[in-house]
Design a protein around this motif. Structure first.
Motif, PDB file in Angstrom:
ATOM      1  N   ARG A 197       0.836  -1.209   0.156  1.00 41.43           N
ATOM      2  CA  ARG A 197      -0.108   0.159   0.040  1.00 41.43           C
ATOM      3  C   ARG A 197       0.745   1.293   0.047  1.00 41.43           C
ATOM      4  N   THR A 204       5.275   6.013   8.667  1.00 44.13           N
ATOM      5  CA  THR A 204       4.396   5.204   9.213  1.00 44.13           C
ATOM      6  C   THR A 204       4.380   5.023  10.708  1.00 44.13           C
ATOM      7  N   ASP A 283      -1.160   4.989  11.324  1.00 42.45           N
ATOM      8  CA  ASP A 283      -1.524   4.465  10.243  1.00 42.45           C
ATOM      9  C   ASP A 283      -1.910   2.984  10.639  1.00 42.45           C
ATOM     10  N   ARG A 305      -5.206   3.012   8.626  1.00 40.55           N
ATOM     11  CA  ARG A 305      -5.486   2.810   7.340  1.00 40.55           C
ATOM     12  C   ARG A 305      -5.642   1.081   7.257  1.00 40.55           C
ATOM     13  N   ILE A 328     -10.534   0.745   5.176  1.00 43.73           N
ATOM     14  CA  ILE A 328      -9.921   0.292   6.249  1.00 43.73           C
ATOM     15  C   ILE A 328      -9.397  -1.305   6.129  1.00 43.73           C
TER      16      ILE A 328
END
Length: 407
Positions: A197, A204, A283, A305, A328
């Protein structure tokens, strides 16, 4: 088949129309504890899965965990490997692991289920139960090992036990190897998902819920990879620092139950209420403690996410569906947290020698490959990561079922 066992194993059997191969319900005669063993599947007559203890544990929970173990075993099938996956099983005790009589309850449960452990169920630690405690109690109930049932399907049991003893004696930077392998695998699964991703490591952030063997090691190896661990959650609340926590200092000073030593916090670290853990801006979210902790009632608080399941069944299906609509993604437990179980068997059957070097190399290779395969299937078929992981496991289980005796 379902059995109800008091301490003395005065059993009464009845037939059930369910998917489990075998179930046991145990009722303690000295407390209000109730315990369960569910064998979802036997492969070559043996099954694998840990034992947990928590207040509120139910037979349905243990059934779900046992089915998850069948999938977790299945995804690690490799043609030509010495380790051929076993069946899935799980044990659970409905009792507070912090209660003064918790060890007594565990001893009585092990005494009642010893014949199953000896012949059909290879087991180990899970939430609320430590392997060192299990190992200390087994001789009292006439057992030599929590995985002695697997000696029936290994060529040289003595050599297998010798490899296991050496592996469990290994310590890596102040922490036992057996406490690190699971979280190392979770971290590698998370890093593989992040790469898919385009989430740069240095940019992150992550929150880890649970700081025991799984959560602690996940935090260590994410931080080592450059991910900023901004929150750690334990039973006392949340420790938080948007600039990043000193994971290593907290890891080496945590309690045996996985609690953060608050005296080791730096002045810039904050303490938040336990209710705030889901809403922290991060994240990646790693639930590494209890089942069903993200549900349809609290999923709207999630800001991450990506959720990587280090615990078993931490996200309910309803919550996962609602979060998917918000973009998500969830890397499912039976892939993301499968390294502990696989590592035991790689060592036991001889695919690795149990040294940290071989263990970490094997885990990184397998977790990265499995995560990439899962993403490939999801993207090709337009399905969720969980559906893709289930497809991946089902393909392997079909091969196992065709080649080996399944009960």
């Amino acid at each position: 088949m379902s059995l109800t066992l008091p301490n003395a194993i005065d059993a009464a059997a009845d037939s059930r129309d369910d998917n489990a191969f075998f179930e046991v319900v145990w009722r303690d005669t000295e407390s209000d504890a109730t315990g369960y063993v569910v064998i979802d599947r036997l492969v070559r007559g043996v099954s694998s899965g840990g034992l947990r203890m928590r207040a509120g544990c139910t037979i349905d929970e243990v059934r779900g965990l046992a089915r998850g173990m069948t999938l977790k075993e299945g995804v690690h099938y490799e043609p030509g490997a010495a380790y051929v996956p076993l069946g899935g099983a799980k044990g659970g005790i409905d009792f507070d692991p912090y209660h003064p009589d918790a060890d007594g309850v565990l001893r009585r449960f092990l005494q009642a289920t010893a014949p199953i452990i000896a012949t059909r169920w290879t087991m180990g630690e899970d939430f609320g139960v430590q392997q060192t405690t299990i190992d200390g109690l087994l001789p009292e109930v006439g057992l030599t090992s929590s995985i002695q049932a697997a000696e029936q399907v290994v060529d040289d049991p003595a050599a297998a036990q010798k490899r296991m003893a050496a592996a469990f004696a290994s310590v890596v930077d102040g922490v036992s190897l057996d406490e690190l392998v699971g979280g190392f695998g979770v971290a590698k699964a998370a890093l593989a998902a992040m790469a898919r991703r385009n989430m740069a490591r240095a940019a992150t952030t992550a929150v880890i819920q649970g700081f025991g063997s799984m959560g602690g090691a996940t935090a260590r190896y994410l931080a080592e990879a450059g991910v900023r661990v901004v929150g750690i959650v334990d039973v006392e609340g949340v420790v938080y620092n948007p600039a990043g926590l000193d994971v290593e200092a907290l890891l080496l000073s945590r309690s045996a139950k996985g609690n953060v030593d608050r005296s080791r916090l730096r002045p810039e670290d904050q303490q938040l209420d336990s209710a705030d853990w889901l809403s922290i801006e991060a994240d990646v979210l790693v639930p590494a403690a209890i089942s069903y902790c993200i549900n349809d009632g609290n999923q709207a608080q999630v800001r991450a996410r990506l959720i990587v399941e280090a615990a078993n069944m931490p996200v309910t299906p309803e919550a996962e569906q609602l979060m998917a609509a918000r973009g998500i993604e969830v890397s499912p437990d039976f892939v993301a947290n499968s390294a502990t179980n696989a590592w035991w068997w790689w060592v036991f059957f001889g695919d690795v020698d149990g040294t940290p070097e071989q263990s970490f190399r094997k885990i990184e290779d397998r977790m990265t490959a499995l995560s990439d395969e899962m993403f490939d299937i999801a993207e090709a078929d337009g399905i969720s990561l969980r559906a893709a992981a289930f497809e991946m496991a089902s393909r392997r289980l079909a091969v196992i079922s065709a080649d080996l005796p399944i009960y």
